[in-house]
Design a protein around this motif. Structure first.
Motif, mmCIF file in Angstrom:
data_model
loop_
_atom_site.group_PDB
_atom_site.id
_atom_site.type_symbol
_atom_site.label_atom_id
_atom_site.label_comp_id
_atom_site.label_asym_id
_atom_site.label_seq_id
_atom_site.Cartn_x
_atom_site.Cartn_y
_atom_site.Cartn_z
ATOM 1 N N SER A 74 -8.225 -81.034 39.593
ATOM 2 C CA SER A 74 -7.022 -80.972 40.421
ATOM 3 C C SER A 74 -7.373 -81.075 41.900
ATOM 4 O O SER A 74 -8.259 -80.373 42.396
ATOM 5 C CB SER A 74 -6.264 -79.671 40.144
ATOM 6 N N PHE A 75 -6.688 -81.989 42.574
ATOM 7 C CA PHE A 75 -6.821 -82.210 44.014
ATOM 8 C C PHE A 75 -8.248 -82.616 44.403
ATOM 9 O O PHE A 75 -8.707 -82.323 45.503
ATOM 10 C CB PHE A 75 -6.379 -80.972 44.799
ATOM 11 N N ARG A 76 -8.925 -83.292 43.490
ATOM 12 C CA ARG A 76 -10.254 -83.852 43.737
ATOM 13 C C ARG A 76 -10.256 -85.321 43.326
ATOM 14 O O ARG A 76 -9.424 -85.753 42.538
ATOM 15 C CB ARG A 76 -11.327 -83.086 42.952
ATOM 16 N N TRP A 77 -11.235 -86.064 43.832
ATOM 17 C CA TRP A 77 -11.304 -87.487 43.479
ATOM 18 C C TRP A 77 -11.601 -87.671 41.996
ATOM 19 O O TRP A 77 -11.203 -88.688 41.401
ATOM 20 C CB TRP A 77 -12.352 -88.195 44.323
ATOM 21 N N GLY A 103 -10.218 -85.956 39.680
ATOM 22 C CA GLY A 103 -8.899 -85.935 39.052
ATOM 23 C C GLY A 103 -8.178 -87.261 39.205
ATOM 24 O O GLY A 103 -7.473 -87.712 38.294
ATOM 25 N N ALA A 104 -8.359 -87.908 40.363
ATOM 26 C CA ALA A 104 -7.767 -89.233 40.562
ATOM 27 C C ALA A 104 -8.366 -90.232 39.582
ATOM 28 O O ALA A 104 -7.655 -91.083 39.029
ATOM 29 C CB ALA A 104 -7.994 -89.694 41.996
ATOM 30 N N THR A 127 -1.360 -90.336 40.041
ATOM 31 C CA THR A 127 -2.395 -89.859 40.966
ATOM 32 C C THR A 127 -1.825 -88.901 41.999
ATOM 33 O O THR A 127 -2.358 -87.797 42.218
ATOM 34 C CB THR A 127 -3.070 -91.055 41.670
ATOM 35 N N VAL A 146 -3.189 -85.118 41.946
ATOM 36 C CA VAL A 146 -4.200 -84.751 42.950
ATOM 37 C C VAL A 146 -3.682 -84.867 44.382
ATOM 38 O O VAL A 146 -4.464 -84.745 45.331
ATOM 39 C CB VAL A 146 -5.471 -85.611 42.773
ATOM 40 N N THR A 161 -8.605 -87.750 47.969
ATOM 41 C CA THR A 161 -7.801 -88.378 46.915
ATOM 42 C C THR A 161 -6.901 -89.490 47.455
ATOM 43 O O THR A 161 -6.106 -90.038 46.687
ATOM 44 C CB THR A 161 -6.915 -87.330 46.212
#
Length: 228
Positions: free
Chosen positions: A87-90, A92-93, A165, A169, A176
């Motif tokens: 979550s809220f990290r690349w 997660g993207a 996305t 994130v 992100t």
């Protein structure tokens, strides 16, 4: 281009490449199951695979947030056991892009596997080869253009992914913020139209290069196969 724009381009390429590479082995396995497998629940599996194409991307992103967020069952387990945060990290993207591009990848590979003459596989089986060896030596080389096409489609989809996305994130610069989310942000501020158009052209150029590259590779593979 500004430093922020270059960062978004590099991050988009990183996320799309990561999503494609990590989803490709699973995509090949699922495509083979759908093309050759005979089991109860095959239609259900096919439906689940293609569900991200039907659902709104925001719904997919929200479900990812519930499952892979810090308080989600999978997300909390991955964070505590392996130190992987989505979550809220690349990362997660990349996960969101992989989920959204997965149906396109599987469909292209499945059609390629179904086009392989099963008599060739059966002939190899009569010579004592097991199913895994038949797949690795017969099916996989013959469906390589389809695998390449599926990977390119997933990559292109990842480069343009927005809804899932931004829901999963958010739109954090340097972490992100990809090309689509930066273009969206630029359209919301006065004087951002020129930068948004510049990044739009960059996105079109990257997508065209990926598609042209896949076509050239597919033709080269086909030419080698004919001369072999």
């Amino acid at each position: 281009m500004t430093a922020e724009e270059w960062t978004a381009v590099r991050l988009s390429l990183l996320i799309a490449t990561t999503a494609t590479i990590f989803s490709l082995p699973l995509g090949i396995a699922i495509a083979w199951l759908l093309a050759r497998g005979r089991f109860w629940g095959k239609s259900v599996l096919d439906t689940l695979v293609h569900l991200p194409l039907i659902m709104p991307p925001v719904v997919t992103g929200y479900l990812l947030l519930l499952s892979f967020g810090r308080r989600g069952p999978i997300g909390s387990f991955m964070a505590e056991e392996f130190g992987i945060v989505f979550s809220f990290r690349w990362t997660g993207a990349a996960l969101a892009c992989a989920v959204m591009g997965f149906p396109l990848m599987v469909r292209a590979i499945r059609l390629s596997i179904e086009a392989v003459d099963q008599r060739l596989e059966a002939a190899a089986g009569t010579l004592g080869a097991n199913r895994l060896w038949v797949f690795a030596t017969i099916t996989l080389p013959l469906c390589l253009p389809g695998i390449l096409a599926g990977a390119i489609l997933a990559f292109a989809k990842s480069m343009g992914e927005f809804g899932a996305t931004i829901t999963f994130v958010s739109n954090i610069p340097g972490e992100t913020q990809t090309l689509p989310t930066l273009i969206y942000a630029l359209t919301q501020v006065p004087g951002g139209d020129a930068a948004a158009m510049r990044l739009t052209l960059v996105s079109i150029a990257i997508s065209m290069l990926a598609l042209l590259g896949s076509e050239l590779l597919a033709k080269r593979i086909g030419a080698r196969r004919q001369t072999a």
